[in-house]
Motif scaffolding. Structure first.
Motif, PDB file in Angstrom:
ATOM      1  N   PHE A  57      -4.420   5.681  -5.720  1.00  0.00           N
ATOM      2  CA  PHE A  57      -4.478   6.127  -4.335  1.00  0.00           C
ATOM      3  C   PHE A  57      -5.737   5.677  -3.618  1.00  0.00           C
ATOM      4  CE2 PHE A  57      -5.784   9.255  -1.141  1.00  0.00           C
ATOM      5  CZ  PHE A  57      -4.750   9.089  -0.251  1.00  0.00           C
ATOM      6  N   ALA A  78       1.147   6.736  -6.709  1.00  0.00           N
ATOM      7  CA  ALA A  78      -0.001   7.625  -6.909  1.00  0.00           C
ATOM      8  C   ALA A  78       0.421   9.087  -6.787  1.00  0.00           C
ATOM      9  CB  ALA A  78      -1.100   7.306  -5.907  1.00  0.00           C
ATOM     10  N   PHE A  79       1.297   9.383  -5.833  1.00  0.00           N
ATOM     11  CA  PHE A  79       1.799  10.743  -5.672  1.00  0.00           C
ATOM     12  C   PHE A  79       2.613  11.163  -6.895  1.00  0.00           C
ATOM     13  CE2 PHE A  79       5.293  13.544  -4.384  1.00  0.00           C
ATOM     14  CZ  PHE A  79       4.563  14.647  -3.967  1.00  0.00           C
ATOM     15  N   SER A 128       0.832  -1.211   0.000  1.00  0.00           N
ATOM     16  CA  SER A 128       0.000   0.000   0.000  1.00  0.00           C
ATOM     17  C   SER A 128       0.861   1.253   0.000  1.00  0.00           C
ATOM     18  CB  SER A 128      -0.965  -0.001   1.178  1.00  0.00           C
ATOM     19  OG  SER A 128      -0.278   0.190   2.398  1.00  0.00           O
ATOM     20  N   LEU A 129       1.975   1.231   0.716  1.00  0.00           N
ATOM     21  CA  LEU A 129       2.877   2.391   0.703  1.00  0.00           C
ATOM     22  C   LEU A 129       3.468   2.605  -0.694  1.00  0.00           C
ATOM     23  CD1 LEU A 129       4.690   1.980   4.123  1.00  0.00           C
ATOM     24  CD2 LEU A 129       2.915   3.613   3.508  1.00  0.00           C
ATOM     25  N   GLY A 173      -4.927   1.833  -3.058  1.00  0.00           N
ATOM     26  CA  GLY A 173      -4.041   2.095  -1.922  1.00  0.00           C
ATOM     27  C   GLY A 173      -4.752   1.959  -0.592  1.00  0.00           C
ATOM     28  N   LEU A 174      -5.923   2.569  -0.496  1.00  0.00           N
ATOM     29  CA  LEU A 174      -6.668   2.492   0.763  1.00  0.00           C
ATOM     30  C   LEU A 174      -7.246   1.100   1.012  1.00  0.00           C
ATOM     31  CD1 LEU A 174      -8.477   5.934   0.875  1.00  0.00           C
ATOM     32  CD2 LEU A 174      -6.454   5.212   2.112  1.00  0.00           C
ATOM     33  N   PHE A 190       0.853   4.304  -2.709  1.00  0.00           N
ATOM     34  CA  PHE A 190       0.736   5.713  -2.360  1.00  0.00           C
ATOM     35  C   PHE A 190       1.860   6.542  -2.987  1.00  0.00           C
ATOM     36  CE2 PHE A 190      -1.600   4.321   1.666  1.00  0.00           C
ATOM     37  CZ  PHE A 190      -2.830   4.486   1.070  1.00  0.00           C
TER      38      PHE A 190
END
Length: 94
Positions: A51, A16-17, A9-10, A55-56, A13
């Motif tokens: 994201f 996604a950033f 997940s990190l 990600g969540l 993220f």
């Protein structure tokens, strides 16, 4: 707690950033940047895809253990990814 899902997940993220905020669309495989009409919109759509839903979902799955998690999580991720790819290829590619 599943540390592997937390790390995944990190990674989602961070990517996604890089895609959504920094507009690094070269990271995306499967898209020919020269054929995409609106790279800004491509970055927003794929950044949001990486994201929020994925990600969540993976982050929550790292902390919450539910039945058939090993089957549901990859299936949902792949299905949602295919829908995003189809949308981008139909609406944004020349």
């Amino acid at each position: 707690m599943n540390i592997n899902l937390l790390i995944i997940s990190l990674i989602f993220f961070v990517v996604a950033f890089l895609v959504g905020v920094k507009k690094q669309t070269w990271i995306l495989s499967g898209f020919n940047e020269k054929r995409v009409r609106n790279k800004e919109k491509l970055a927003k759509i794929t950044g949001f895809y990486l994201f929020l839903p994925l990600g969540l979902l993976i982050l929550l799955s790292a902390f919450i253990d539910y039945p058939h998690q090993a089957k549901i999580l990859p299936g949902v991720s792949i299905a949602y990814g295919v829908l995003v790819i189809i949308y981008v290829n139909e609406k944004m590619v020349e």
